[in-house]
Design a protein around this motif. Structure first.
Motif, PDB file in Angstrom:
ATOM      1  N   PHE A 610       0.834  -1.213   0.000  1.00 25.21           N
ATOM      2  CA  PHE A 610       0.000   0.000   0.000  1.00 25.21           C
ATOM      3  C   PHE A 610       0.864   1.256   0.000  1.00 25.21           C
ATOM      4  O   PHE A 610       0.497   2.269  -0.600  1.00 25.21           O
ATOM      5  N   LYS A 611       1.996   1.182   0.682  1.00 22.20           N
ATOM      6  CA  LYS A 611       2.889   2.339   0.699  1.00 22.20           C
ATOM      7  C   LYS A 611       3.452   2.604  -0.689  1.00 22.20           C
ATOM      8  O   LYS A 611       3.552   3.762  -1.130  1.00 22.20           O
ATOM      9  N   LYS A 612       3.778   1.531  -1.363  1.00 23.44           N
ATOM     10  CA  LYS A 612       4.325   1.676  -2.714  1.00 23.44           C
ATOM     11  C   LYS A 612       3.289   2.279  -3.665  1.00 23.44           C
ATOM     12  O   LYS A 612       3.623   3.086  -4.538  1.00 23.44           O
ATOM     13  N   ARG A 613       2.032   1.901  -3.468  1.00 26.29           N
ATOM     14  CA  ARG A 613       0.966   2.405  -4.338  1.00 26.29           C
ATOM     15  C   ARG A 613       0.379   3.729  -3.851  1.00 26.29           C
ATOM     16  O   ARG A 613      -0.496   4.290  -4.505  1.00 26.29           O
ATOM     17  N   GLY A 614       0.831   4.216  -2.701  1.00 29.24           N
ATOM     18  CA  GLY A 614       0.385   5.514  -2.189  1.00 29.24           C
ATOM     19  C   GLY A 614      -1.040   5.530  -1.675  1.00 29.24           C
ATOM     20  O   GLY A 614      -1.739   6.528  -1.822  1.00 29.24           O
ATOM     21  N   LEU A 615      -1.476   4.425  -1.066  1.00 30.44           N
ATOM     22  CA  LEU A 615      -2.839   4.314  -0.542  1.00 30.44           C
ATOM     23  C   LEU A 615      -2.810   4.540   0.964  1.00 30.44           C
ATOM     24  O   LEU A 615      -2.560   3.619   1.748  1.00 30.44           O
ATOM     25  N   LYS A 616      -3.049   5.775   1.388  1.00 32.22           N
ATOM     26  CA  LYS A 616      -2.947   6.114   2.808  1.00 32.22           C
ATOM     27  C   LYS A 616      -4.101   5.526   3.623  1.00 32.22           C
ATOM     28  O   LYS A 616      -3.894   5.015   4.723  1.00 32.22           O
ATOM     29  N   ASP A 617      -5.341   5.621   3.090  1.00 33.07           N
ATOM     30  CA  ASP A 617      -6.480   5.120   3.842  1.00 33.07           C
ATOM     31  C   ASP A 617      -6.364   3.621   4.086  1.00 33.07           C
ATOM     32  O   ASP A 617      -6.678   3.126   5.180  1.00 33.07           O
ATOM     33  N   GLU A 618      -5.909   2.889   3.088  1.00 33.74           N
ATOM     34  CA  GLU A 618      -5.735   1.450   3.258  1.00 33.74           C
ATOM     35  C   GLU A 618      -4.644   1.157   4.284  1.00 33.74           C
ATOM     36  O   GLU A 618      -4.754   0.211   5.081  1.00 33.74           O
ATOM     37  N   ARG A 619      -3.575   1.981   4.290  1.00 30.19           N
ATOM     38  CA  ARG A 619      -2.508   1.774   5.288  1.00 30.19           C
ATOM     39  C   ARG A 619      -3.030   2.012   6.710  1.00 30.19           C
ATOM     40  O   ARG A 619      -2.701   1.256   7.637  1.00 30.19           O
ATOM     41  N   VAL A 620      -3.861   3.050   6.878  1.00 29.38           N
ATOM     42  CA  VAL A 620      -4.427   3.318   8.202  1.00 29.38           C
ATOM     43  C   VAL A 620      -5.295   2.147   8.662  1.00 29.38           C
ATOM     44  O   VAL A 620      -5.191   1.672   9.809  1.00 29.38           O
ATOM     45  N   GLU A 621      -6.154   1.654   7.781  1.00 26.58           N
ATOM     46  CA  GLU A 621      -7.015   0.535   8.144  1.00 26.58           C
ATOM     47  C   GLU A 621      -6.195  -0.720   8.421  1.00 26.58           C
ATOM     48  O   GLU A 621      -6.495  -1.490   9.348  1.00 26.58           O
ATOM     49  N   LEU A 622      -5.182  -0.935   7.626  1.00 27.89           N
ATOM     50  CA  LEU A 622      -4.332  -2.114   7.831  1.00 27.89           C
ATOM     51  C   LEU A 622      -3.616  -2.049   9.172  1.00 27.89           C
ATOM     52  O   LEU A 622      -3.528  -3.058   9.901  1.00 27.89           O
ATOM     53  N   ILE A 623      -3.079  -0.888   9.527  1.00 26.61           N
ATOM     54  CA  ILE A 623      -2.381  -0.755  10.808  1.00 26.61           C
ATOM     55  C   ILE A 623      -3.346  -0.990  11.966  1.00 26.61           C
ATOM     56  O   ILE A 623      -2.974  -1.588  12.985  1.00 26.61           O
ATOM     57  N   LYS A 624      -4.584  -0.571  11.821  1.00 28.86           N
ATOM     58  CA  LYS A 624      -5.569  -0.805  12.864  1.00 28.86           C
ATOM     59  C   LYS A 624      -5.799  -2.305  13.060  1.00 28.86           C
ATOM     60  O   LYS A 624      -5.794  -2.814  14.199  1.00 28.86           O
TER      61      LYS A 624
END
Length: 759
Positions: A610-624
């Motif tokens: 997700f970081k590579k693709r620049g998807l911030k919302d997905e990164r936030v949900e994933l970290i949760k």
């Protein structure tokens, strides 16, 4: 004022003394002149009286000469003469007026009234006699004449006047007045004779009804029945005449009901209703229904209500023959009547009549074919055929007729435009109930060949499954998937069938073939079913391979989370090992524990993807989700590591399209800050450590040294204060509280950070 125009007002200032509207009205009332009143004259002797009368007569004569045709002037003249006691002169004036207009009813009435006031009764009689002879169609003169004779207690004279009047065949009120007069003096036989003459003149139903009620009220019940029977004989059995005589039937039946002759009343009602169409006997039928509710049995009451509802349905269908809801209700009504007859033990002939009535309703209903070729017009109509066929199958047991109904309905539907799977399936199920399996298969095969539809395939498959014909089920599934290869649920059901038949290799091949299709309606359903299948079989490697393929194809956050949870959860041992150990029949199957480390690696891969693709919302949900996973399976260090990866809010300055500087709050991940500006990130870390140490001088020196090194940093970030960070930018309430706590720790060094290179 000039040229008729209003004067020009130069001074528009308010007057010193204001006058109200009330004052204006009061002044106008006070200044009104008194009306002219003629002076009163007092007559002192006969000479003056004679002079006064002469002058008034000259005035009246002059006015009469000027307006000879005005009856008002004549009446004033005659009444004045009567007021002077000059009755001879008054009669003369009235006679002269009658010469002018002998047909003036007002003139005759005033003339007779003058004579009666003067107590000249014989003169009044003579006048009434002249008046009714000249104007026999004026009822008012007759009424006055009769009233005079009855007032003088001259009953024979009044009767004689009525007899003269009846020769002219007046309206009903005159006959009714004659009858009431005879009733007042107890002459009931005379009144009955008058009724007989009345019906001879006007043989209308209401006259017969009044005569019958009169005879009933005076206790002559046989005479009352004779009157009603004579009326019915007079009107006859013709439908038009019976319709006209409904009031007579109703009154006759009500009289018998009052006399507690219920059977006679029921016969009268049925006689009238049997000769009248339903649409024209609503009032009579309502009376019959009320009678049955009060005095009838359950059977008669139900038949009455049934007939009333039939009339209502027929009336509604006469307005709109394609109102299929009314046809449904009508058919249910008739079917309910048939069942009631059977419960009561009716004869075969009665049941046959009820059955024919139901068939007639259905035949009339299916004859109302919907206009146009749109399916929405046919949806309600096709159920008429289905209910018709079910009735013949279940109630009458006429299976050949039911089969013919199904065939006619199928021929009627335009299958090239649309079809009804329910019609085909119910026809096939009918043949199955008749143990005609080849015919049922032929019907469904024809349906699939001519107008394939998803519901047809499902119904055919369910039929063969119930018959345990699995080879036929496989063949139908193959045809189904040829018809619609993008139907994910069909692939899943086909594979589940093979799995239930324990043909694992075939089920796996079906799943592989399904996920290889270029287009699928719901691919996630098929992938999930395939993965669940491999999981239940205990094939972790195969399931992991499927997850890897799905991650490459989709890369959705739910896929990554499901992949990680799959690696951490236990799954059953492979089927081969279960068969070797003989554990298939046991309730509990041995499980193979999952690998938390592998799951953690999946989370890391997902995060960097997700970081590579620049998807911030997905990164936030994933970290949760990752944090929840570590709290459940990991150690405190693992939890802290994930918590450190959570994003923090920062305020950044941007320029909009007009060149204005705009400040906005954004979420920045620590690793993104570290990679983009490592010096500023290190400085903020040291400032945070200095605050936690309580203001250590050695750390302050290092902090100043770091700030000097970071003086030219290009960072545009500012650490926000705890009261300014908007909670709406955070992914959740819990993360917002944690980030606000961190912002409070960093707030004490925000000014220092901005003085060493920040904005």
């Amino acid at each position: 004022m000039q040229d008729g125009r209003a004067p020009r007002i130069k001074n528009r200032a308010p007057a010193a003394i204001q006058v109200t509207a009330e004052q204006l009205l009061r002044d106008a009332q006070e200044r009104q002149e008194s009306q002219f009143r003629a002076p009163k004259q007092r007559v002192e002797d006969f000479e003056e009286l004679h002079e006064y009368r002469g002058r008034k007569r000259e005035e009246f004569e002059k006015r009469i000469r000027q307006t000879r045709g005005s009856i008002k002037e004549w009446l004033q003249y005659a009444n004045w003469e009567a007021s002077q006691g000059e009755y001879a002169r008054s009669r003369s004036v009235f006679e002269r007026a009658l010469d002018v207009d002998p047909r003036s009813v007002q003139l005759w009435l005033s003339y007779t009234e003058m004579e009666l006031k003067g107590r000249n009764v014989q003169h009044a009689r003579n006048l009434f006699d002249r008046a009714v002879t000249l104007l026999p169609r004026v009822d008012q003169l007759w009424y006055k004449y009769v009233y005079l004779e009855e007032l003088l207690q001259n009953v024979p004279g009044a009767r004689q006047v009525f007899e003269r009047w009846m020769q002219w065949e007046p309206d009903d009120k005159a006959w009714q007045a004659y009858i009431k007069m005879e009733q007042r003096y107890g002459e009931h036989e005379r009144a009955s004779a008058i009724y007989e003459r009345w019906v001879a003149v006007r043989p209308e139903p209401r006259v017969w009804v009044k005569w019958g009620k009169f005879e009933e009220e005076r206790g002559k019940l046989d005479k009352a029945r004779e009157v009603f029977q004579t009326a019915l004989e007079f009107f006859g059995d013709d439908a038009e005449q019976v319709e006209k005589a409904q009031a007579v039937f109703n009154a006759f039946a009500k009289m018998e009901t009052r006399l507690k002759e219920y059977e006679r009343a029921r016969v009268i009602y049925k006689f009238a209703l049997s000769r009248l169409p339903r649409s024209k006997s609503q009032a009579l039928f309502a009376a019959y229904t009320k009678f049955e509710k009060q005095h009838g049995s359950k059977t008669t009451l139900e038949s009455t209500v049934l007939g009333k509802r039939r009339i209502e349905y027929e009336e509604e269908l006469s307005h709109d023959g394609r109102n299929y809801d009314v046809w449904f209700d009508y058919a249910r009504l008739e079917e309910g009547a048939l069942r009631d007859l059977r419960d009561e033990g009716a004869t075969a002939e009665e049941e046959e009549r009820a059955t024919e009535r139901i068939r007639e309703v259905y035949e009339r209903a299916v004859a109302q074919v919907p206009p146009g070729g749109e399916k929405r017009h046919w949806r309600r109509y096709i159920f008429l055929w289905l209910f018709y066929a079910l009735f013949e199958e279940t109630e009458t047991k006429d299976y050949d007729r039911a089969r013919q109904i199904y065939q006619t309905a199928i021929q009627l539907v335009p299958h090239k435009r649309f079809t009804f799977a329910k019609l085909w399936l119910m026809f096939a199920q009918f043949e199955v109930r008749r143990l005609q399996l080849p015919a049922a298969r032929k019907i469904l095969g024809t349906a699939i060949g001519s107008c394939p539809k998803e519901a047809l395939f499902k119904g055919y498959i369910q039929l063969e499954l119930d018959l345990r014909e699995f080879d036929r089920v496989r063949t139908i599934y193959e045809k189904y998937l040829e018809y619609d290869p993008s139907n994910s649920s069909a692939w899943v059901k086909y594979a589940e069938l093979e799995s239930q038949l324990e043909d694992i290799a075939r089920a796996r091949a079906i799943f592989d073939l399904g996920i290889s299709q270029p287009q699928l309606s719901m691919p996630e359903v098929l992938w999930k079913a395939y993965i669940d299948f491999e999981t239940e079989e205990g094939e972790r490697e195969r399931a992991r391979a499927l997850y890897e393929r799905l991650v490459q194809i989709s890369g959705h956050i739910k896929v990554w989370i499901s992949y990680a949870e799959f690696e951490a959860m236990p799954i059953p041992v492979p089927r081969a090992e279960r068969e070797q150990e003989g554990e298939e029949e046991e309730e509990e199957v041995a499980m193979v524990e999952g690998d938390v480390g592998t799951a953690r690696k999946i989370y890391e891969r997902a995060y960097f993807d997700f970081k590579k693709r620049g998807l911030k919302d997905e990164r936030v949900e994933l970290i949760k989700k990752w944090s929840e996973f570590e709290q459940q399976h990991g150690s405190a260090e693992d939890v802290a590591k994930v918590e450190a990866m959570k994003p923090k809010p920062f305020q950044k300055t941007f320029k909009d399209e007009f060149g204005h500087e705009v400040k906005d709050w954004v979420l920045e991940f620590p690793d993104d800050l570290r990679e983009s500006n490592p010096t500023t990130f290190k400085f903020l870390q040291m400032a945070h450590a200095w605050k936690q140490s309580g203001g250590n001088s050695s750390l302050l020196a290092n902090l100043k040294k770091a700030s000097a090194n970071a003086g030219g940093g290009p960072s545009q970030s500012e650490a926000p204060s705890s009261s300014a960070a908007p909670a709406s930018r955070l992914s959740g309430a819990e993360e917002g509280r944690e980030q606000d706590a961190e912002m409070e720790d960093e707030g004490s060094v925000s000014d220092l950070a901005s003085s060493h290179g920040g904005d």
